[in-house]
Design a protein around this motif. Sequence first.
Motif, mmCIF file in Angstrom:
data_model
loop_
_atom_site.group_PDB
_atom_site.id
_atom_site.type_symbol
_atom_site.label_atom_id
_atom_site.label_comp_id
_atom_site.label_asym_id
_atom_site.label_seq_id
_atom_site.Cartn_x
_atom_site.Cartn_y
_atom_site.Cartn_z
ATOM 1 N N HIS A 49 0.788 -1.232 0.000
ATOM 2 C CA HIS A 49 0.000 0.000 0.000
ATOM 3 C C HIS A 49 0.822 1.286 0.000
ATOM 4 O O HIS A 49 0.271 2.360 -0.220
ATOM 5 N N PHE A 50 2.127 1.212 0.276
ATOM 6 C CA PHE A 50 2.967 2.405 0.339
ATOM 7 C C PHE A 50 4.275 2.138 -0.394
ATOM 8 O O PHE A 50 4.623 0.989 -0.677
ATOM 9 N N SER A 51 5.009 3.206 -0.666
ATOM 10 C CA SER A 51 6.279 3.055 -1.388
ATOM 11 C C SER A 51 7.302 2.358 -0.492
ATOM 12 O O SER A 51 7.307 2.537 0.727
ATOM 13 N N PRO A 52 8.191 1.569 -1.095
ATOM 14 C CA PRO A 52 9.232 0.903 -0.309
ATOM 15 C C PRO A 52 10.123 1.888 0.447
ATOM 16 O O PRO A 52 10.586 1.587 1.539
ATOM 17 N N THR A 53 10.343 3.072 -0.126
ATOM 18 C CA THR A 53 11.160 4.075 0.558
ATOM 19 C C THR A 53 10.531 4.480 1.876
ATOM 20 O O THR A 53 11.198 4.572 2.904
ATOM 21 N N LEU A 54 9.232 4.718 1.860
ATOM 22 C CA LEU A 54 8.541 5.109 3.077
ATOM 23 C C LEU A 54 8.481 3.947 4.073
ATOM 24 O O LEU A 54 8.690 4.140 5.270
ATOM 25 N N VAL A 55 8.237 2.762 3.584
ATOM 26 C CA VAL A 55 8.154 1.595 4.465
ATOM 27 C C VAL A 55 9.511 1.329 5.138
ATOM 28 O O VAL A 55 9.562 0.940 6.302
ATOM 29 N N ALA A 56 10.594 1.583 4.436
ATOM 30 C CA ALA A 56 11.925 1.320 4.978
ATOM 31 C C ALA A 56 12.279 2.245 6.133
ATOM 32 O O ALA A 56 13.223 1.973 6.881
ATOM 33 N N THR A 57 11.531 3.325 6.319
ATOM 34 C CA THR A 57 11.838 4.242 7.416
ATOM 35 C C THR A 57 11.632 3.601 8.782
ATOM 36 O O THR A 57 12.127 4.126 9.784
ATOM 37 N N HIS A 58 10.950 2.465 8.837
ATOM 38 C CA HIS A 58 10.766 1.803 10.135
ATOM 39 C C HIS A 58 12.102 1.417 10.747
ATOM 40 O O HIS A 58 12.238 1.355 11.962
ATOM 41 N N THR A 59 13.102 1.176 9.916
ATOM 42 C CA THR A 59 14.409 0.791 10.459
ATOM 43 C C THR A 59 15.053 1.936 11.234
ATOM 44 O O THR A 59 15.908 1.700 12.079
ATOM 45 N N TYR A 60 14.646 3.155 10.945
ATOM 46 C CA TYR A 60 15.169 4.302 11.674
ATOM 47 C C TYR A 60 14.350 4.597 12.934
ATOM 48 O O TYR A 60 14.871 5.085 13.919
ATOM 49 N N VAL A 61 13.069 4.324 12.867
ATOM 50 C CA VAL A 61 12.180 4.655 13.966
ATOM 51 C C VAL A 61 12.222 3.596 15.069
ATOM 52 O O VAL A 61 12.076 3.914 16.249
ATOM 53 N N PRO A 63 14.660 1.976 16.624
ATOM 54 C CA PRO A 63 15.547 2.236 17.768
ATOM 55 C C PRO A 63 15.011 3.316 18.709
ATOM 56 O O PRO A 63 15.211 3.243 19.922
ATOM 57 N N ILE A 64 14.327 4.301 18.164
ATOM 58 C CA ILE A 64 13.737 5.347 19.011
ATOM 59 C C ILE A 64 12.659 4.755 19.900
ATOM 60 O O ILE A 64 12.581 5.047 21.093
ATOM 61 N N VAL A 65 11.827 3.902 19.321
ATOM 62 C CA VAL A 65 10.785 3.234 20.108
ATOM 63 C C VAL A 65 11.434 2.381 21.193
ATOM 64 O O VAL A 65 10.986 2.379 22.341
ATOM 65 N N ALA A 66 12.517 1.686 20.860
ATOM 66 C CA ALA A 66 13.211 0.854 21.843
ATOM 67 C C ALA A 66 13.770 1.702 22.989
ATOM 68 O O ALA A 66 13.675 1.317 24.157
ATOM 69 N N VAL A 67 14.343 2.855 22.661
ATOM 70 C CA VAL A 67 14.875 3.742 23.698
ATOM 71 C C VAL A 67 13.754 4.238 24.603
ATOM 72 O O VAL A 67 13.884 4.251 25.831
ATOM 73 N N ARG A 81 21.965 13.906 24.379
ATOM 74 C CA ARG A 81 22.493 13.376 23.117
ATOM 75 C C ARG A 81 21.502 12.398 22.479
ATOM 76 O O ARG A 81 21.285 12.422 21.268
ATOM 77 N N VAL A 82 20.892 11.543 23.269
ATOM 78 C CA VAL A 82 19.902 10.596 22.757
ATOM 79 C C VAL A 82 18.679 11.348 22.236
ATOM 80 O O VAL A 82 18.127 11.014 21.185
ATOM 81 N N GLY A 83 18.255 12.370 22.962
ATOM 82 C CA GLY A 83 17.107 13.179 22.519
ATOM 83 C C GLY A 83 17.376 13.884 21.200
ATOM 84 O O GLY A 83 16.505 13.912 20.310
ATOM 85 N N ILE A 84 18.570 14.424 21.049
ATOM 86 C CA ILE A 84 18.929 15.090 19.791
ATOM 87 C C ILE A 84 18.976 14.076 18.643
ATOM 88 O O ILE A 84 18.465 14.341 17.543
ATOM 89 N N ALA A 85 19.559 12.928 18.901
ATOM 90 C CA ALA A 85 19.626 11.889 17.873
ATOM 91 C C ALA A 85 18.217 11.450 17.458
ATOM 92 O O ALA A 85 17.939 11.275 16.269
ATOM 93 N N ALA A 86 17.325 11.285 18.428
ATOM 94 C CA ALA A 86 15.953 10.890 18.115
ATOM 95 C C ALA A 86 15.262 11.957 17.276
ATOM 96 O O ALA A 86 14.553 11.641 16.312
#
Length: 107
Positions: A49-61, A63-67, A81-86
């Motif tokens: 339903h969405f572009s692969p580029t947009l779907v691939a952004t989960h790999t970036y998000v 770690p933020i959810v894990a933190v 530092r963690v807040g800025i990175a997020a």
Amino acid sequence: MLLSVGTLAGEAKGLAVSQITARSWWALAYLIVFGSIIAFTAYNWLLEHFSPTLVATHTYVNPIVAVLLGWLYGGETVTLRVGIAAALVVGAVVLVDRGTNKLQHLR
């Protein structure tokens, strides 16, 4: 494969299945159900339903959810530092989403 190689390498010598707590078994079950079955199904639905580029952004998000979960449930500290990175990661995901939307409008 990793289980087999690890066992052959002698990693299972100190493993006592009787010493594994019920909480650990529940955690494993949770990871199997939510981390594999449901997540894989949702990922495939998103790819349809969405572009692969947009779907691939989960790999970036992820770690933020894990933190955030570690901070909320594990008592971990979140430094500046963690807040800025997020914030940078979320900003990058927003930029990718905007770029993907612009490409779709050009087609």
